[in-house]
Write an enzyme that holds these catalytic residues in place. Structure first.
Site, PDB file in Angstrom:
ATOM      1  N   GLU A   1       0.863  -1.193   0.000  1.00  0.00           N
ATOM      2  CA  GLU A   1       0.000   0.000   0.000  1.00  0.00           C
ATOM      3  C   GLU A   1       0.889   1.228   0.000  1.00  0.00           C
ATOM      4  OE1 GLU A   1      -2.940   0.492   3.149  1.00  0.00           O
ATOM      5  OE2 GLU A   1      -3.802   2.143   1.993  1.00  0.00           O
TER       6      GLU A   1
ATOM      7  N   CYS B   1      -6.678   1.082   2.541  1.00  0.00           N
ATOM      8  CA  CYS B   1      -7.616   2.221   2.508  1.00  0.00           C
ATOM      9  C   CYS B   1      -7.359   3.151   1.341  1.00  0.00           C
ATOM     10  CB  CYS B   1      -7.526   3.007   3.803  1.00  0.00           C
ATOM     11  SG  CYS B   1      -8.018   2.072   5.248  1.00  0.00           S
TER      12      CYS B   1
ATOM     13  N   ASN C   1     -12.190  -2.769  -0.140  1.00  0.00           N
ATOM     14  CA  ASN C   1     -11.259  -3.026   0.963  1.00  0.00           C
ATOM     15  C   ASN C   1     -11.904  -2.612   2.272  1.00  0.00           C
ATOM     16  OD1 ASN C   1      -8.515  -3.351   2.299  1.00  0.00           O
ATOM     17  ND2 ASN C   1      -8.966  -1.210   2.767  1.00  0.00           N
ATOM     18  N   GLU C   2     -11.930  -3.499   3.229  1.00  0.00           N
ATOM     19  CA  GLU C   2     -12.423  -3.174   4.585  1.00  0.00           C
ATOM     20  C   GLU C   2     -13.734  -2.405   4.571  1.00  0.00           C
ATOM     21  OE1 GLU C   2      -9.728  -1.350   7.385  1.00  0.00           O
ATOM     22  OE2 GLU C   2      -8.704  -3.242   7.711  1.00  0.00           O
TER      23      GLU C   2
HETATM   24  O1  AHR Z   1      -2.420  -1.369   6.680  1.00  0.00           O
HETATM   25  C1  AHR Z   1      -2.883  -0.103   7.022  1.00  0.00           C
HETATM   26  C2  AHR Z   1      -4.393   0.002   6.896  1.00  0.00           C
HETATM   27  O2  AHR Z   1      -5.012  -0.860   7.784  1.00  0.00           O
HETATM   28  C3  AHR Z   1      -4.954  -0.410   5.562  1.00  0.00           C
HETATM   29  O3  AHR Z   1      -4.913   0.608   4.651  1.00  0.00           O
HETATM   30  C4  AHR Z   1      -6.363  -0.761   5.881  1.00  0.00           C
HETATM   31  O4  AHR Z   1      -6.904  -1.713   5.005  1.00  0.00           O
HETATM   32  C5  AHR Z   1      -6.301  -1.219   7.317  1.00  0.00           C
HETATM   33  O5  AHR Z   1      -7.224  -0.570   8.099  1.00  0.00           O
END
Ligand code: AHR
Length: 658
Positions: free
Chosen positions: A49, A244, A375-376
């Site tokens: 990321e 994120c 994602n999430e």
């Molecule tokens: O790894 C950091 C963050 O943690 C990521 O962006 C997210 O998916 C999770 O909340």
């Protein structure tokens, strides 16, 4: 069997090492002729990321920050230089109608027959320059009037000139001008002067400085020292671009892969969502130039021999931030993005997106098999959107395995609701995340033992021990965290029939530009090191085997009895039986491993030991391998191996069949 059983949690939290006499007569039995399940070739991977300066300022080797003047304050990272009799002025020109993806250029009027007028770039917390390396400077320029010449200078932190070059003969048409030069000294904190000599007016954009030495010597390439650490892990997959960052703090700020491919000057720079996320770790100069974009991610995956796993936005911005959503009946552009991505990765060169891939230099498909939808995300809003997107994707591309998610928590009402819905939808793989304390990891080693074998498969997509608390800037990548992760990972391996993939998160952090800790690999402008957690991941990934073997202690899997955690695999390719044993206690633990097999075993085995006598032991730039594996040989007597597991250690034992 045990006379003194200590609670690992108690001892770990004390952070001390007490020597307690060794125990004997423990028998671990490996049923080497009874493989239980296949291990997915892509089982252990990496999560990339763009957080902590992982891309710009990190793995992407560009040394100039804000090269196209597109940060909110257009001269962020730049400062004006006026020395001697030189005069001049800088003006930012916005050509939004003409170039919506890269509207701003810098217009310079110079009157510098004597002295210097120009701009200086500070890089990403400085520029890491290495003596005798070649540096490639390039700039887009257009002469407006007069005859301005350009001088390029690398300046060390102490103000010495450590490299220089010049460019001239700019025409009135926009063009790219390049020059290369060698650096005469090493400096982690150099800066770049771009000076305009003579009298006249000129416009410039995309002011760039790359080391010639990039991963595979590619222009627009990656830092080879950092990529090498990834390559050494032999990751089974690489997930990108997050996290994120996929969601953005609002929909405008979401990651849009189409804006990250093609000519780099046409990739629209946007603010990085981690820029102001944490008040205690503000990084207002954190943007995404997308010089490292989807094409480069696919190329990196191919270089690493890893399955590419892109995650796409599903019409939802980060629910921790704006929580904006696109109406369910307006998801078409998001679905189209996913379909086009599959064509970009896998389509023939005659297809629209496949031909763009070919034009960028890769006519052969990237052979993408996995795709994440969101994602999430959580709540009904996710399920509604996942339903719509997955229906179309499954109809048009049944060959693609879809990844869905049950929210950010590893349990609770929201998690159960999402799991229930995803199960009803026959989801392929569900991406669970856990950022928890060390004891959670130990207590959850049996997490998957009783999961439904007929339901979706599992992707442990983001996990890391938090030594203090999630998002605390005091979290450390210490041995306690790595050892607890290793213990937990034996549970993932034992359950490889349903756990198909796993990755630690986040992957990278710049020591001066991070927002989130802990992170697997830390770097500065010149150096990089793997944390103890990195070596745990690497030991699993490079010893993943092909089939799970039953490994029993008193007829039960080894899940914490006497503070031991263990798993075993067989590798069909090397014909090795591989055991991973974690001793989380503060005492040496001895015993005998009995390898039950009808075949003959080699009389020598190999042992890899990762340990530290301090639970707060860490690696650092000064001591990058303080906690790193040490290799030894071990005797195999018939079908037996005597083991002595040092306190707080992770041991890999490899015995080959003859
Ligand atoms: O790894 C950091 C963050 O943690 C990521 O962006 C997210 O998916 C999770 O909340």
């Amino acid at each position: 069997m045990t006379t003194r059983i200590f609670s690992f949690v108690t001892i770990l939290s004390l952070g001390i090492s007490i020597s307690i006499p060794a125990q004997t007569n423990r028998f671990l039995v490996v049923k080497a002729d009874q493989p239980k399940a296949d291990i997915q070739p892509a089982m252990w991977g990496v999560f990339f990321e763009d957080i902590n300066f992982a891309a710009d300022g990190g793995i992407y080797a560009e040394l100039v920050k804000n090269r196209s003047f597109e940060f909110k304050s257009p001269l962020t990272g730049w400062k004006e230089i006026k020395q001697g009799d030189a005069k001049g002025r800088l003006l930012i020109i916005n050509r939004e109608n003409e170039k919506p993806a890269n509207p701003r250029v810098l217009n310079i009027k110079a009157d510098a027959m004597k002295g210097d007028f120009g701009i200086s770039n500070e890089g990403f917390r400085g520029m890491g320059i290495k003596k005798d390396n070649q540096y490639n400077f390039s700039i887009l320029a257009c002469s407006i009037e007069g005859n301005v010449k350009l001088k390029v200078e690398l300046i060390s932190a102490s103000g010495q000139k450590i490299g220089e070059a010049s460019l001239e003969n700019f025409t009135s048409d926009w063009g790219k001008y390049s020059v290369s030069f060698k650096a005469s000294a090493t400096d982690p904190k150099a800066s770049l002067n771009v000076l305009f000599a003579g009298k006249g007016e000129i416009e410039v954009d995309m002011v760039s400085l790359f080391p010639n030495d990039t991963w595979k010597n590619r222009p627009n390439g990656l830092r080879p020292d950092i990529v090498q650490l990834l390559a050494d892990m032999k990751p089974g997959f690489i997930r990108f671009p997050g996290g994120c960052i996929v969601e953005g703090f609002d929909l405008d700020n979401r990651y849009q892969w189409k804006n990250t491919i093609g000519n780099i000057e046409d990739r629209k720079t946007i603010i990085n969502r981690w820029n102001t996320e944490f008040k205690h770790r503000l990084t207002p100069d954190y943007y995404q130039s997308f010089g490292l974009g989807f094409y480069e991610y696919f190329q990196l995956a191919e270089d690493l021999g890893a399955e590419p796993l892109p995650i796409l936005n599903c019409g939802m911005a980060c629910q921790f931030n704006s929580a904006e959503v696109v109406p369910v009946d307006k998801l078409d552009p998001f679905i189209q993005d996913a379909l086009d991505l599959i064509e970009f990765a896998n389509g023939g060169v005659e297809s629209k997106w496949g031909s763009l891939r070919a034009k960028m230099g890769h006519p052969a498909p990237f052979n993408m098999k996995l795709l994440g939808v969101g994602n999430e995300q959580w709540g009904e809003q996710y399920i509604e959107r996942y339903k719509v997107m997955s229906k179309v994707l499954k109809e048009k591309h049944p060959e693609i395995t879809l990844i869905s998610d049950p929210g950010p928590s590893p349990d609770g009402e929201m998690f159960e609701y999402l799991w229930g819905e995803l199960r009803k939808l026959n989801a392929d793989i569900v991406d669970e995340h856990y950022y928890q304390n060390p004891s959670w990891f130990l207590n959850n080693v049996k997490r998957y033992d009783n999961y439904d074998r007929k339901g979706p498969k599992i992707f442990a997509g983001e996990y890391a021990v938090q030594t203090v608390a999630t998002t605390s800037s005091d979290n450390k990548n210490n041995w306690q965290s790595a050892l607890s992760e290793a213990a937990y990972m034996t549970g993932l391996e034992r359950n490889a029939d349903i756990v198909h993939m796993a990755s630690y998160a986040p992957l990278f952090a710049h020591s001066e530009g991070w927002q989130w800790t802990p992170d697997l690999i830390w770097f500065d402008n010149l150096h990089v090191y793997g944390t103890p957690n990195y070596y745990v991941q690497k030991l699993f990934s490079t010893n993943k085997g092909t089939q799970v073997l039953p490994l029993l202690y008193q007829d039960k899997p080894v899940t914490g009895q006497d503070s031991l955690y263990a798993s075993a695999v067989f590798d069909k390719n090397t014909r090795e039986i591989i055991l991973k044993i974690i001793n989380t206690s503060n005492k040496t633990q001895t015993g005998i491993v009995i390898i039950e097999t009808a075949k003959k075993l080699s009389s020598k085995g190999k042992v890899l030991i990762l340990k530290s006598n301090k639970l707060d032991g860490m690696n650092s730039f000064d001591d990058p391998k303080q906690v790193s594996p040490v290799e030894e040989l071990i005797n195999v007597k018939g079908k037996e191996v005597s083991i002595s597991l040092t306190p707080y250690s992770f041991t890999v034992i490899k015995v080959a069949l003859l």
